[in-house]
Design an enzyme around this catalytic site. Structure first.
Site, PDB file in Angstrom:
ATOM      1  NE  ARG A  19     -10.237 -10.849  -2.100  1.00 40.70           N
ATOM      2  CZ  ARG A  19     -10.513  -9.944  -3.062  1.00 40.70           C
ATOM      3  NH1 ARG A  19     -10.609 -10.341  -4.313  1.00 40.70           N
ATOM      4  NH2 ARG A  19     -10.714  -8.687  -2.767  1.00 40.70           N
ATOM      5  CE  LYS A  75      -3.705  -2.181   2.706  1.00 43.55           C
ATOM      6  NZ  LYS A  75      -4.810  -2.106   1.752  1.00 43.55           N
TER       7      LYS A  75
END
Length: 523
Positions: A347, A273
């Site tokens: 996920r 990020k």
């Protein structure tokens, strides 16, 4: 608002505002139903009946309003007179905001008097608790040994407007404790809330409830096939873990599993990020924190069915052993996943968690909760969690539970036959991130998790993405605790949770008896 002891009582007692500052809050119509005798003991002699009535006349909520009654010691505040169909009748978000901004700050003992209908008591109590975060490292707080006391009293209006009994107050206090526990964990930086610390929180809750957690950790995860959790967390100093708290009453008729994403910090991994998007990633454990707070409250209130809280804990760190894009992991489902984005890690851990809930815990109902996608805020906004499920009934139930609890929820598109092709891989069963980020991104992320259960799985699967509502500004909200308690309220022995449950409220006496019999089921 930190360093506050919060307590709900049937009566806060009488006291002059100079000695105990007070905030009186409710919808204007409800405030106008109050008899002066109900509030005078908390206002006189500083506030007279004439001043009280004059203040009510000055309130013009648009959507809210407030009026000081006596210097900085007494305030009356008005909630919106009406709300839309996608908001909570309790106006919970406005209630939290007004408590934060209008509650007098003077003194070590303060009082909040909430005026509402009985059906809004639970949501209002949870909303008040969100206004009092626990975590702080301000130096001034460390020097203050004594906690400030805030006592909350409810006056109910309309039908069934008697005082709250002890069982109701116990429920409100336990729910508030759960909300504040979740918020504290989410607010705590990874330096103080890594996977070791989170496991300590789980053990502490287990010890309080008389439950010993099951913990699978580090290399054992790899050996047992948890390729998602292990692959995400293997580069971190503190190893990843799958932890389970299990409540198994003898009369249970079904098994429910809550699966929480517990990424204690998310750098994005090698798909790292940027400097503006990484701050705040301590909140990526919000799903696991909410499930821990809700599990603690639900068991204390008497949960009648098997309930498992599954925590998928990892730190998505950068290091020599970090997962690389192009790596292929085999998840607990046996399916292979080509990694094309290491920042789509939630996920992966949740897929292991839901399959464990199905295969090892034989759950009939599986709900996963996660701060899964930044796209959730685009899909359903800052206040509404995004819900996806294989059951139309449960989709509607989640929306109703959101309105009755104040933790709002709204459906995502559920259409695997159109969207799951986004994960097509030439070398594995699937990739972990979509090809087209403009094609129902939050829905696709949820479908990835569901695909490991199988789209033909016969049980109920619910996915709740809480990425945006998990915080308000720079503070955690404890979002998800109230939603879970309300959604599964029918499985509780507590009448307050029965009342707010969308799957059990408003039924006849015969239906209630049938629901409480041996064949009681949520499905």
């Amino acid at each position: 608002m930190a360093n506050v002891a919060l307590e709900f009582k049937a009566s806060a007692g009488d006291s002059e505002p100079q000695n105990r500052p007070i905030l009186i809050i409710g919808q204007l119509g409800n405030l106008q139903q109050l008899n002066w005798t109900q509030v005078k003991g908390k206002l006189q002699p500083a506030v007279t009946k004439e001043v009280w009535q004059s203040a009510l006349g000055l309130l013009k909520p648009n959507p809210t309003d407030s009026c000081p009654l006596y210097l900085g010691h007494a305030v009356v505040a008005s909630l919106p007179a009406r709300v839309s169909r996608h908001n909570s009748p309790s106006a919970a978000h406005f209630l939290s905001r007004l408590v934060r901004t209008c509650l007098p700050t003077a003194g070590n003992t303060r009082c909040i008097l909430v005026v509402c209908e009985r059906s809004d008591v639970f949501a209002s109590a949870c909303a008040v608790s969100r206004a009092f975060p626990v975590f702080t490292r301000r130096s001034s707080s460390s020097r203050r040994a004594e906690k400030k006391q805030v006592t909350v009293e409810f006056i109910t209006v309309g039908n069934n407007n008697g005082p709250l009994d002890s069982s109701t107050l116990k429920c409100l206090n336990n729910a508030a404790d759960g909300v504040r526990l979740a918020a504290r964990i989410v607010d705590t930086p990874c330096s103080e809330m890594n996977t070791d610390h989170f496991l300590e929180e789980i053990r502490a809750v287990g010890q309080e409830l008389g439950i010993t957690p099951t913990i699978i950790r580090g290399e054992e995860l790899k050996q047992k096939g948890f390729g998602g959790i292990y692959g995400v967390g293997k580069a971190a100093e503190h190893p990843p873990a799958l932890a389970v708290l299990s409540h198994t009453p003898s009369a249970a008729t079904q098994t429910i599993a809550w699966v929480g994403k517990g990424i204690v910090y998310d750098t994005g991994g090698l798909s790292i990020k940027g400097k503006t998007t990484m701050p705040g990633m301590k909140r990526d454990c919000g799903g696991a924190a909410a499930i821990l707070g809700a599990f603690k409250a639900a068991v204390k209130q008497g949960f009648k069915d098997n309930l498992h809280a599954v925590f998928c804990l990892a730190e998505n760190a950068v290091g020599p052993t970090a997962t690389r894009p192009d790596d292929i992991h085999t998840l607990y489902s046996g399916k292979t996943v080509e990694i094309n984005n290491t920042d789509a890690e939630g996920r992966l851990v949740l897929s292991d968690g839901v399959v464990y809930a199905s295969k090892d815990l034989t759950a009939d109902i599986i709900l996963d909760m996660a701060t899964l996608t930044g796209a959730q805020g685009i899909s359903t906004g800052k206040y509404h969690a995004a819900v996806m499920t294989n059951s139309e009934k449960w989709e509607a139930a989640c929306v109703r539970a959101g309105r009755s609890s104040g933790d709002l929820a709204h459906p995502l598109v559920y259409c695997p036959e159109l969207h799951f092709s986004e994960f097509t891989s030439a070398v594995a069963d699937m990739k972990n991130s979509v090809a087209d980020r403009e094609n129902a991104q939050s829905s696709c992320a949820g479908l990835f998790i569901g695909s490991h259960l199988g789209f033909d799985w016969p049980g109920v699967w619910v996915h709740v993405d809480i990425a945006s509502p998990v915080h308000a500004g720079e503070r955690a909200t404890g979002f998800g605790v109230a939603l879970l308690l309300a959604l599964f309220g029918q499985a509780s022995e507590d009448p307050v949770l029965n009342l707010v449950s969308p799957l059990g409220g408003g039924t006849s006496a015969s239906d209630q008896m049938e629901r409480d019999c041996k064949r009681r089921r949520l499905v």
